[in-house]
Scaffold this motif. Structure first.
Motif, PDB file in Angstrom:
ATOM      1  N   GLY A 195       0.879  -1.261  -0.031  1.00  0.00           N
ATOM      2  CA  GLY A 195       0.044  -0.057   0.155  1.00  0.00           C
ATOM      3  C   GLY A 195       0.643   1.337  -0.092  1.00  0.00           C
ATOM      4  N   ALA A 196       1.892   1.332   0.832  1.00  0.00           N
ATOM      5  CA  ALA A 196       2.836   2.661   0.748  1.00  0.00           C
ATOM      6  C   ALA A 196       3.381   2.457  -0.674  1.00  0.00           C
ATOM      7  CB  ALA A 196       3.892   2.244   1.918  1.00  0.00           C
ATOM      8  N   GLY A 197       3.685   1.650  -1.292  1.00  0.00           N
ATOM      9  CA  GLY A 197       4.384   1.677  -2.646  1.00  0.00           C
ATOM     10  C   GLY A 197       3.318   2.253  -3.393  1.00  0.00           C
ATOM     11  N   ALA A 198       2.138   1.939  -3.335  1.00  0.00           N
ATOM     12  CA  ALA A 198       0.892   2.581  -4.108  1.00  0.00           C
ATOM     13  C   ALA A 198       0.944   3.941  -4.229  1.00  0.00           C
ATOM     14  CB  ALA A 198      -0.272   1.737  -3.986  1.00  0.00           C
ATOM     15  N   VAL A 199       1.149   4.347  -2.744  1.00  0.00           N
ATOM     16  CA  VAL A 199       0.694   6.018  -2.454  1.00  0.00           C
ATOM     17  C   VAL A 199       1.867   6.554  -3.426  1.00  0.00           C
ATOM     18  CG1 VAL A 199       0.762   7.569  -0.863  1.00  0.00           C
ATOM     19  CG2 VAL A 199      -0.695   5.784  -0.669  1.00  0.00           C
ATOM     20  N   VAL A 200       3.266   6.026  -2.845  1.00  0.00           N
ATOM     21  CA  VAL A 200       4.609   6.801  -3.325  1.00  0.00           C
ATOM     22  C   VAL A 200       4.585   6.837  -4.780  1.00  0.00           C
ATOM     23  CG1 VAL A 200       6.867   6.345  -3.381  1.00  0.00           C
ATOM     24  CG2 VAL A 200       5.919   6.297  -1.319  1.00  0.00           C
ATOM     25  N   ALA A 201       4.367   5.820  -5.487  1.00  0.00           N
ATOM     26  CA  ALA A 201       4.409   5.768  -7.046  1.00  0.00           C
ATOM     27  C   ALA A 201       3.478   6.839  -7.552  1.00  0.00           C
ATOM     28  CB  ALA A 201       4.192   4.315  -7.337  1.00  0.00           C
ATOM     29  N   THR A 202       2.263   6.704  -6.933  1.00  0.00           N
ATOM     30  CA  THR A 202       1.187   7.470  -7.703  1.00  0.00           C
ATOM     31  C   THR A 202       1.478   8.957  -7.377  1.00  0.00           C
ATOM     32  OG1 THR A 202      -0.521   5.903  -6.999  1.00  0.00           O
ATOM     33  CG2 THR A 202      -1.192   8.076  -7.504  1.00  0.00           C
ATOM     34  N   VAL A 203       2.043   9.340  -6.483  1.00  0.00           N
ATOM     35  CA  VAL A 203       2.347  10.587  -6.052  1.00  0.00           C
ATOM     36  C   VAL A 203       3.509  11.149  -6.899  1.00  0.00           C
ATOM     37  CG1 VAL A 203       3.578  12.373  -4.273  1.00  0.00           C
ATOM     38  CG2 VAL A 203       1.670  11.096  -3.486  1.00  0.00           C
ATOM     39  N   GLY A 204       4.659  10.213  -7.172  1.00  0.00           N
ATOM     40  CA  GLY A 204       5.734  10.546  -7.876  1.00  0.00           C
ATOM     41  C   GLY A 204       5.271  10.734  -9.351  1.00  0.00           C
ATOM     42  N   ILE A 205       4.623   9.993  -9.969  1.00  0.00           N
ATOM     43  CA  ILE A 205       4.216  10.175 -11.274  1.00  0.00           C
ATOM     44  C   ILE A 205       3.331  11.199 -11.772  1.00  0.00           C
ATOM     45  CG2 ILE A 205       2.210   8.649 -11.635  1.00  0.00           C
ATOM     46  CD1 ILE A 205       3.616   7.462 -14.286  1.00  0.00           C
ATOM     47  N   PHE A 206       2.658  11.843 -10.626  1.00  0.00           N
ATOM     48  CA  PHE A 206       1.525  12.686 -11.074  1.00  0.00           C
ATOM     49  C   PHE A 206       2.112  14.036 -10.516  1.00  0.00           C
ATOM     50  CE2 PHE A 206      -1.630   9.336 -11.134  1.00  0.00           C
ATOM     51  CZ  PHE A 206      -2.271   9.956 -12.702  1.00  0.00           C
ATOM     52  N   LEU A 207       3.071  14.190  -9.549  1.00  0.00           N
ATOM     53  CA  LEU A 207       3.601  15.176  -8.846  1.00  0.00           C
ATOM     54  C   LEU A 207       4.155  16.290 -10.027  1.00  0.00           C
ATOM     55  CD1 LEU A 207       4.205  17.125  -6.498  1.00  0.00           C
ATOM     56  CD2 LEU A 207       6.106  15.852  -6.474  1.00  0.00           C
ATOM     57  N   PRO A 208       4.925  15.826 -10.865  1.00  0.00           N
ATOM     58  CA  PRO A 208       5.442  16.904 -11.953  1.00  0.00           C
ATOM     59  C   PRO A 208       4.359  17.619 -12.869  1.00  0.00           C
ATOM     60  CG  PRO A 208       6.511  14.949 -12.078  1.00  0.00           C
ATOM     61  CD  PRO A 208       5.538  14.547 -11.062  1.00  0.00           C
ATOM     62  N   ALA A 209       3.198  16.887 -12.846  1.00  0.00           N
ATOM     63  CA  ALA A 209       1.982  17.483 -13.603  1.00  0.00           C
ATOM     64  C   ALA A 209       1.583  18.851 -12.922  1.00  0.00           C
ATOM     65  CB  ALA A 209       1.026  16.543 -14.042  1.00  0.00           C
ATOM     66  N   PHE A 210       1.570  18.842 -11.523  1.00  0.00           N
ATOM     67  CA  PHE A 210       1.085  19.861 -10.891  1.00  0.00           C
ATOM     68  C   PHE A 210       2.045  21.196 -10.921  1.00  0.00           C
ATOM     69  CE2 PHE A 210      -1.574  16.468  -8.989  1.00  0.00           C
ATOM     70  CZ  PHE A 210      -2.391  17.177  -8.680  1.00  0.00           C
ATOM     71  N   VAL A 211       3.628  20.681 -11.034  1.00  0.00           N
ATOM     72  CA  VAL A 211       4.411  21.625 -11.016  1.00  0.00           C
ATOM     73  C   VAL A 211       4.508  22.244 -12.318  1.00  0.00           C
ATOM     74  CG1 VAL A 211       6.814  22.016 -10.950  1.00  0.00           C
ATOM     75  CG2 VAL A 211       5.795  20.236  -9.381  1.00  0.00           C
ATOM     76  N   PHE A 212       4.284  21.292 -13.566  1.00  0.00           N
ATOM     77  CA  PHE A 212       4.492  22.071 -14.702  1.00  0.00           C
ATOM     78  C   PHE A 212       3.171  23.004 -15.193  1.00  0.00           C
ATOM     79  CE2 PHE A 212       6.734  18.121 -16.170  1.00  0.00           C
ATOM     80  CZ  PHE A 212       7.871  18.728 -15.821  1.00  0.00           C
ATOM     81  N   VAL A 213       2.058  22.618 -14.590  1.00  0.00           N
ATOM     82  CA  VAL A 213       0.730  23.560 -14.776  1.00  0.00           C
ATOM     83  C   VAL A 213       0.870  24.751 -13.996  1.00  0.00           C
ATOM     84  CG1 VAL A 213      -1.730  23.589 -14.324  1.00  0.00           C
ATOM     85  CG2 VAL A 213      -0.578  21.665 -15.414  1.00  0.00           C
ATOM     86  N   ALA A 214       1.280  24.598 -12.564  1.00  0.00           N
ATOM     87  CA  ALA A 214       1.627  25.758 -11.835  1.00  0.00           C
ATOM     88  C   ALA A 214       2.512  26.751 -12.295  1.00  0.00           C
ATOM     89  CB  ALA A 214       2.112  25.319 -10.531  1.00  0.00           C
ATOM     90  N   ALA A 215       3.486  26.364 -13.107  1.00  0.00           N
ATOM     91  CA  ALA A 215       4.562  27.188 -13.801  1.00  0.00           C
ATOM     92  C   ALA A 215       4.027  27.619 -15.081  1.00  0.00           C
ATOM     93  CB  ALA A 215       5.761  26.330 -14.024  1.00  0.00           C
TER      94      ALA A 215
END
Length: 398
Positions: A298-318
């Motif tokens: 379960g922890a791996g599911a959360v970490v992998a999900t955050v990892g792959i989607f986090l850049p999208a938030f950064v790019f759109v915010a910029a």
């Protein structure tokens, strides 16, 4: 609320509460089958046609912007809409709520996969959903195309982009060349008008505001064969930071890292992970959720999900705050016009491939045609139509 949040008036944006944003994107994340083109079509139906949160031109500008940055296009589109309506809180709420339902559903599939060694069947459901999703995409293409193709030459440019995409020219090349041609054409028209027009006092031209590409997040490569949470996060953050293109490109990236380099998965497990991403609603990038669960629970599911989607938030915010300013610049606006018609060209080619996969016999073709007629003739909520299509498909296959 941010002062420059999108191009909606302050009063209009204020009427969109964070709860409304959350409800809409939780719903879309639960029923949006069919890949990015289908997701974007459903967003257009809800945000432009039904709720009138954005104009078609605003929607097209954000669509063009998502195609110019890495990451999952439909998720980035949700983040853009959230920012346009409620600033930074809306950006987070819309993005998270669009991702969350798919991540939870994929986690359930991953649990069953680890527990029983197989995946639940969903053949009948998908058989009925796919033709309806195809009809939703066609409806969106029709509406967006009428707004994007403002002049005959933009229609020619869009047709050329379709042809280039069919012959396998890289998507970024198609978008970049279309934007450059549109800007060049505007420059030529302006030069001709300045030659033929009577002398006038010099005025300050609207400045061209270049869209600076945000620095990509650089994930550290894993240094050991064991699957720790930080190496897992790093691998998926790297993929989310550099990946352009379709789900097949995602498969290639994950195979190179997870199967060949790190040996965390077998070929069969990777294909199963991608299959789960395709048969569940929401963004295909939730394949990462499945992989994370399989290799680290379960922890791996959360970490992998955050990892792959986090850049999208950064790019759109910029990039998101710059989109309205780009539209106000005549030169940058011409670039956006070219990118917009090229984006619809990419969407049209994807729609063709979706049609070949969805319309496999006369029953599915009839379901798709009936859905298209209902959508074009009446303002039916696409969510109900998708649910009805799934029920019809399950009954046919039963």
């Amino acid at each position: 609320m941010a002062q420059n949040a999108g191009r909606t008036s302050g009063a209009d944006a204020e009427r969109t509460s964070l709860i409304e944003l959350a409800q809409l994107f939780l719903k879309l994340g639960t029923i949006a089958f069919g890949g990015p083109a289908a997701h974007i079509a459903m967003m257009e139906d809800e945000v432009v046609r039904r709720r009138r949160w954005l104009t078609r031109e605003e929607f097209l500008d954000y669509l063009g912007a998502t195609n110019l940055i890495p990451g999952p296009n439909s998720t980035e589109m949700a983040i853009h809409i959230g920012y346009a309506r409620r600033g930074w809180p809306g950006l987070l709420i819309a993005g998270v709520c669009f991702i969350l339902p798919a991540a939870l559903i994929v986690s359930a599939f991953a649990w069953a996969y680890v527990r029983f060694g197989t995946m639940p069947a969903a053949t009948g459901l998908l058989y009925g959903v796919k033709p309806v999703v195809l009809a939703v995409v066609v409806q969106a293409l029709w509406g967006l195309g009428r707004s994007a193709v403002k002049t005959p030459w933009l229609g020619v440019l869009g047709t050329a982009a379709v042809i280039a995409t069919i012959v396998a020219v890289n998507e970024l090349v198609v978008l970049g060349v279309a934007g450059a041609i549109a800007a060049l054409a505007r420059g030529v028209r302006r030069l001709r008008s300045s030659v033929t027009a009577p002398p006038t006092p010099l005025t300050a031209a609207a400045p061209f505001l270049p869209l600076s590409a945000p620095a990509a997040l650089t994930g550290m490569g894993a240094t050991t064969a064991s699957v720790g949470l930080w190496p897992l996060f790093a691998v998926f953050a790297k993929v989310g930071s550099v990946l352009f293109g379709s789900g097949y490109v995602l498969l290639a990236f994950l195979r190179a890292d997870l199967v060949q380099r790190l040996h965390w998965l077998t070929e069969r497990q990777l294909l199963d992970a991608v299959a789960v991403g395709q048969v569940t609603p929401g963004p295909l990038f939730t394949t990462a959720t499945f992989v994370g669960y399989v290799v680290a629970g379960g922890a791996g599911a959360v970490v992998a999900t955050v990892g792959i989607f986090l850049p999208a938030f950064v790019f759109v915010a910029a990039s998101g705050p710059l989109v309205p300013r780009l539209r106000r610049s005549p030169t940058a606006g011409a670039v956006l016009d070219g990118v917009n018609v090229a984006s619809l060209a990419l969407m049209a080619v994807v729609t063709w491939h979706l049609g070949r996969a969805a319309l496999v016999d006369w029953e599915s073709a009839a379901l798709g045609l009936a859905s298209a007629l209902v959508l074009l003739r009446y303002r039916v909520n696409s969510a109900w139509l998708v649910a009805l299509g799934g029920l019809v498909g399950a009954l046919i296959k039963a």
